[in-house]
Enzyme design. Structure first.
Site, PDB file in Angstrom:
ATOM      1  CD1 TRP A 165      84.173  46.724  33.806  1.00  7.65           C
ATOM      2  CD2 TRP A 165      82.604  47.806  34.978  1.00  7.65           C
ATOM      3  NE1 TRP A 165      83.420  45.779  34.454  1.00  7.65           N
ATOM      4  CE2 TRP A 165      82.436  46.412  35.182  1.00  7.65           C
ATOM      5  CE3 TRP A 165      81.721  48.672  35.611  1.00  7.65           C
ATOM      6  CZ2 TRP A 165      81.427  45.878  35.989  1.00  7.65           C
ATOM      7  CZ3 TRP A 165      80.727  48.140  36.419  1.00  7.65           C
ATOM      8  CH2 TRP A 165      80.588  46.766  36.598  1.00  7.65           C
ATOM      9  CG  ASN A 166      84.332  48.847  39.772  1.00  8.66           C
ATOM     10  OD1 ASN A 166      85.460  49.193  39.437  1.00  8.66           O
ATOM     11  ND2 ASN A 166      84.102  48.118  40.857  1.00  8.66           N
ATOM     12  CE  LYS A 189      93.421  46.917  29.843  1.00  9.36           C
ATOM     13  NZ  LYS A 189      92.133  47.471  29.410  1.00  9.36           N
ATOM     14  N   PRO A 190      93.096  51.582  30.758  1.00  9.09           N
ATOM     15  CG  PRO A 190      91.963  53.373  29.761  1.00  9.09           C
ATOM     16  CD  PRO A 190      93.286  52.644  29.762  1.00  9.09           C
ATOM     17  CE  LYS A 192      86.132  44.691  25.660  1.00  5.64           C
ATOM     18  NZ  LYS A 192      86.875  43.823  26.560  1.00  5.64           N
ATOM     19  N   GLY A 243      90.803  44.325  39.376  1.00  3.28           N
ATOM     20  CA  GLY A 243      89.821  43.636  38.543  1.00  3.28           C
ATOM     21  C   GLY A 243      89.468  42.299  39.145  1.00  3.28           C
ATOM     22  CD  GLU A 265      93.927  46.728  46.086  1.00  3.40           C
ATOM     23  OE1 GLU A 265      92.973  46.155  46.645  1.00  3.40           O
ATOM     24  OE2 GLU A 265      94.837  47.285  46.726  1.00  3.40           O
ATOM     25  CG  LEU A 266      92.984  40.170  42.719  1.00  2.00           C
ATOM     26  CD1 LEU A 266      93.595  38.794  42.804  1.00  2.00           C
ATOM     27  CD2 LEU A 266      93.130  40.744  41.309  1.00  2.00           C
ATOM     28  NE  ARG A 293      80.634  53.168  47.822  1.00  2.00           N
ATOM     29  CZ  ARG A 293      81.921  53.329  47.503  1.00  2.00           C
ATOM     30  NH1 ARG A 293      82.351  54.483  47.042  1.00  2.00           N
ATOM     31  NH2 ARG A 293      82.786  52.360  47.641  1.00  2.00           N
ATOM     32  CB  CYS A 299      85.978  45.136  44.917  1.00  2.00           C
ATOM     33  SG  CYS A 299      86.628  46.752  45.348  1.00  2.00           S
ATOM     34  CD  GLU A 395      83.270  40.437  42.975  1.00  2.00           C
ATOM     35  OE1 GLU A 395      83.912  39.821  42.115  1.00  2.00           O
ATOM     36  OE2 GLU A 395      83.666  41.503  43.473  1.00  2.00           O
ATOM     37  CB  SER A 455      86.822  53.544  50.126  1.00  2.00           C
ATOM     38  OG  SER A 455      86.423  52.214  49.932  1.00  2.00           O
TER      39      SER A 455
HETATM   40  P1  NAP Z   1      88.145  42.336  34.744  1.00  2.00           P
HETATM   41  O1  NAP Z   1      87.343  41.733  33.686  1.00  2.00           O
HETATM   42  O2  NAP Z   1      89.121  41.488  35.467  1.00  2.00           O
HETATM   43  O3  NAP Z   1      88.879  43.592  34.075  1.00  2.00           O
HETATM   44  C1  NAP Z   1      89.695  44.466  34.800  1.00  2.00           C
HETATM   45  C2  NAP Z   1      90.733  45.051  33.878  1.00  2.00           C
HETATM   46  O4  NAP Z   1      91.561  44.006  33.378  1.00  2.00           O
HETATM   47  C3  NAP Z   1      90.160  45.749  32.644  1.00  2.00           C
HETATM   48  O5  NAP Z   1      90.982  46.834  32.283  1.00  2.00           O
HETATM   49  C4  NAP Z   1      90.239  44.664  31.600  1.00  2.00           C
HETATM   50  O6  NAP Z   1      90.297  45.158  30.281  1.00  2.00           O
HETATM   51  C5  NAP Z   1      91.549  44.011  31.957  1.00  2.00           C
HETATM   52  N1  NAP Z   1      91.701  42.644  31.474  1.00  2.00           N
HETATM   53  C6  NAP Z   1      90.730  41.730  31.232  1.00  2.00           C
HETATM   54  N2  NAP Z   1      91.288  40.584  30.781  1.00  2.00           N
HETATM   55  C7  NAP Z   1      92.624  40.791  30.745  1.00  2.00           C
HETATM   56  C8  NAP Z   1      93.740  39.992  30.363  1.00  2.00           C
HETATM   57  N3  NAP Z   1      93.590  38.726  29.924  1.00  2.00           N
HETATM   58  N4  NAP Z   1      94.967  40.524  30.437  1.00  2.00           N
HETATM   59  C9  NAP Z   1      95.143  41.783  30.875  1.00  2.00           C
HETATM   60  N5  NAP Z   1      94.136  42.596  31.253  1.00  2.00           N
HETATM   61  C10 NAP Z   1      92.894  42.101  31.197  1.00  2.00           C
HETATM   62  O7  NAP Z   1      87.249  42.997  35.877  1.00  2.00           O
HETATM   63  P2  NAP Z   1      86.050  44.008  35.702  1.00  2.00           P
HETATM   64  O8  NAP Z   1      84.852  43.255  35.277  1.00  2.00           O
HETATM   65  O9  NAP Z   1      86.475  45.181  34.899  1.00  2.00           O
HETATM   66  O10 NAP Z   1      85.891  44.536  37.192  1.00  2.00           O
HETATM   67  C11 NAP Z   1      85.158  43.849  38.132  1.00  2.00           C
HETATM   68  C12 NAP Z   1      86.062  43.087  39.086  1.00  2.00           C
HETATM   69  O11 NAP Z   1      87.020  43.974  39.630  1.00  2.00           O
HETATM   70  C13 NAP Z   1      85.309  42.516  40.259  1.00  2.00           C
HETATM   71  O12 NAP Z   1      85.739  41.221  40.540  1.00  2.00           O
HETATM   72  C14 NAP Z   1      85.671  43.469  41.389  1.00  2.00           C
HETATM   73  O13 NAP Z   1      85.553  42.920  42.682  1.00  2.00           O
HETATM   74  C15 NAP Z   1      87.063  43.816  41.035  1.00  2.00           C
HETATM   75  N6  NAP Z   1      87.452  45.078  41.674  1.00  2.00           N
HETATM   76  C16 NAP Z   1      88.329  45.030  42.711  1.00  2.00           C
HETATM   77  C17 NAP Z   1      88.694  46.191  43.369  1.00  2.00           C
HETATM   78  C18 NAP Z   1      89.654  46.149  44.511  1.00  2.00           C
HETATM   79  O14 NAP Z   1      90.175  47.209  44.876  1.00  2.00           O
HETATM   80  N7  NAP Z   1      89.942  45.000  45.123  1.00  2.00           N
HETATM   81  C19 NAP Z   1      88.167  47.420  42.966  1.00  2.00           C
HETATM   82  C20 NAP Z   1      87.277  47.433  41.898  1.00  2.00           C
HETATM   83  C21 NAP Z   1      86.934  46.243  41.257  1.00  2.00           C
HETATM   84  P3  NAP Z   1      88.985  45.324  29.372  1.00  2.00           P
HETATM   85  O15 NAP Z   1      87.884  45.697  30.300  1.00  2.00           O
HETATM   86  O16 NAP Z   1      89.367  46.404  28.458  1.00  2.00           O
HETATM   87  O17 NAP Z   1      88.764  44.015  28.707  1.00  2.00           O
END
Ligand code: NAP
Length: 497
Positions: A165-166, A189-190, A192, A243, A265-266, A293, A299, A395, A455
């Site tokens: 979402w970020n 799949k964006p 939610k 994510g 990308e975690l 920012r 991340c 984090e 970036s």
């Molecule tokens: P997240 O909870 O892991 O969610 C990311 C995506 O995965 C969302 O679309 C989410 O769907 C989906 N998702 C969640 N549980 C899932 C499952 N069991 N199976 C399949 N898909 C699933 O992460 P977030 O809170 O959105 O984002 C924050 C994290 O992303 C941080 O750790 C950040 O560091 C990381 N991030 C990394 C990068 C990079 O490039 N390395 C860039 C940006 C963010 P829903 O939201 O619809 O539930």
């Protein structure tokens, strides 16, 4: 509209223009369950819009559509795919203000930052339109001099793209653009919490001429209901996920069962190193960018400030003053410099980290509290901590900057590497030799040298260790969506010998 507060009428007009359905095979459809899902404004907690709530059946229909057109799409001329991407870039740029406002509404960041994301995110469309027509293979003679060898790249096939979402636009374009460039079809799949930007983006790509079925978008309340059945289907060939690390690990386990290509990308826990010879004003400016920012919800956000003990007090004083000057308010306000945290749970988690840090001996230099009133704001915070404080291993994903000290370069490197993560890092020093020594020894995929934001669509973005696998952007980004084919050709001189 720069510098003005956005009117309620303008917000409504934009929201009413956003498609709210599921994009499957070129049509915006209702969810098969008949259910809808509310999308909220984190600055007020109010509902912005209700969208169709996709489920497993919808996801499968999207994969059916993607699989049906994969072969034909793979054979399109690179120039055709390049021009679709380029038109997508032009259209996103024309509608930059709409994309920026939509991101501010659903994600919360100040409009100036959303505009920055439109510039950054749209660039993946332009960059990969240019890469599409320059993606060559190899032709050579075998070492024995007999056979001729061709190495060529083919699209990996239907891909599942899961975004967080970020960065609602950039995380989508960073995956969709190279997938289009390579000739893959996809199901996006964006998240939610912020699906609206992806829906507007998909509509723009339709306008840009993307054929039906190439890009399908399914948002929904249950991420695993959407991804689960697709990950088991042998027609899916790739999953690209951005994510959190725990979700990435689960997806990799599922991917293993179907031997899927993965890009992951975690999470991150970026160190920000300030050496004793650094320009401190530049370091504070970089620290503000690297920390603040996206309200720290990135991340790449600087998460651990490691400062040489001789300059730490001055750095903390200047950094705390800059943080104290920020104005947390709804991102649509003309003078907003910090938006809300994405939801109340995320804000509670941030405050818990601060509370635990203080309990372990950390001192609050500025901030340290949620902001009263509507929305999920957190006051920008600077903590002075010992280098064993628990906050340094988490984090934070919020506007909280823990600062600790080091005495030697060796200690700085050791502290920087004391993390399971290895995504972004930052080094401030006037001595380029220090930069070379340190960047060689720290385990991070990205290094900002005297720079707080690095970036760029033209550079490979990605991490090591628990921060993931693969790279997005740069010349490397397209390779994530291709597979290699080698054609061995019999000796053309054989008959003459
Ligand atoms: P997240 O909870 O892991 O969610 C990311 C995506 O995965 C969302 O679309 C989410 O769907 C989906 N998702 C969640 N549980 C899932 C499952 N069991 N199976 C399949 N898909 C699933 O992460 P977030 O809170 O959105 O984002 C924050 C994290 O992303 C941080 O750790 C950040 O560091 C990381 N991030 C990394 C990068 C990079 O490039 N390395 C860039 C940006 C963010 P829903 O939201 O619809 O539930």
């Amino acid at each position: 509209m720069t510098g003005t507060t956005v009117t309620a009428e303008r917000e409504q007009e934009l929201l009413q223009s956003v498609p709210t359905g599921l994009l499957i095979n070129g049509e915006w459809r209702d969810a098969s369950s008949g259910k809808t899902l509310d999308v909220h404004d984190p600055a007020t907690g109010k509902v912005l819009l209700s969208i169709q709530d996709g489920n497993s059946d919808d996801a499968m229909a999207a994969l059916d559509a993607a699989a049906a057109v994969q072969a034909e799409w793979a054979l399109t001329a690179p120039r055709e795919r390049a021009e679709i991407l380029r038109r997508g870039f032009d259209l996103v740029t024309e509608r930059a203000e709409d994309f920026a406002l939509l991101m501010t509404l659903e994600m919360g960041k100040p409009l100036a930052e959303s505009r920055g994301e439109v510039t950054y995110g749209s660039e993946f469309l332009r960059w990969f339109s240019e890469e599409t027509v320059r993606h060559y293979g190899r032709y050579f003679t075998s070492p024995e001099g007999k056979n001729k060898m061709i190495v060529t790249h083919k699209p990996v096939g239907p891909s599942l793209l899961i975004t967080p979402w970020n960065f609602p636009l950039a995380m989508a374009t960073r995956k969709v653009a190279p997938a289009i460039a390579a000739g893959c079809t996809m199901v996006l799949k964006p998240a939610k919490l912020t699906p609206l930007t992806s829906m507007l983006f998909a509509q723009v790509m339709q306008e840009a001429g993307l054929p039906a079925g190439v890009l399908n978008v399914v948002a929904g309340s249950s991420a695993s209901a959407i991804s689960g059945p697709l990950m088991k289907d042998s027609r899916l060939r790739k999953v690209s996920f951005t994510g959190s690390t725990p979700v990435g690990v689960r997806l990799m386990q599922d991917a293993a069962n179907n031997v899927l290509r993965t890009s992951m990308e975690l999470g991150g826990n970026a160190p920000f190193l300030v050496f004793e010879d650094a320009d401190l004003d530049a370091a504070v400016e970089g620290a503000m960018a690297a920390k603040m920012r996206n309200m720290g919800e990135a991340c790449t956000a600087a998460n651990r400030f490691l400062v040489h003990e001789d300059v730490a007090e001055e750095f903390k004083a200047k950094f705390a003053a800059a943080l104290g000057n920020l104005n947390p308010s709804r991102g649509t306000e003309a003078d907003s410099t910090v938006g809300p945290i994405i939801d109340s749970g995320a804000r509670d988690d941030i405050h818990q980290l601060v509370t635990d840090s203080v309990a372990a001996g950390g001192q609050v230099v500025t901030g340290g509290q949620p902001k009263d009133g509507d929305g999920y704001f957190y006051i920008p915070t600077l903590l002075s901590v010992g280098n064993d404080n628990p906050i340094l291993s988490e984090e934070i994903f919020g506007p909280v900057a823990p600062v600790t000290t080091f005495a030697t370069e060796e200690e700085a490197i050791e502290l920087a590497n004391a993390s399971q993560y290895g995504l972004a890092s930052y080094i401030y020093t006037k001595d380029v030799n220090t930069m070379f020594r340190v960047s060689e020894q720290i385990e991070f995929g990205l290094v900002g040298y005297n720079a707080g934001v690095i970036s760029n669509a033209s550079a490979p973005f990605g991490g090591v260790k628990q921060s993931g696998l693969g790279r997005e952007g740069g010349a490397e980004g397209i390779e994530e969506y291709t597979t290699v084919q080698y054609i061995g050709i019999a000796d053309p001189y054989a008959a003459k010998k």
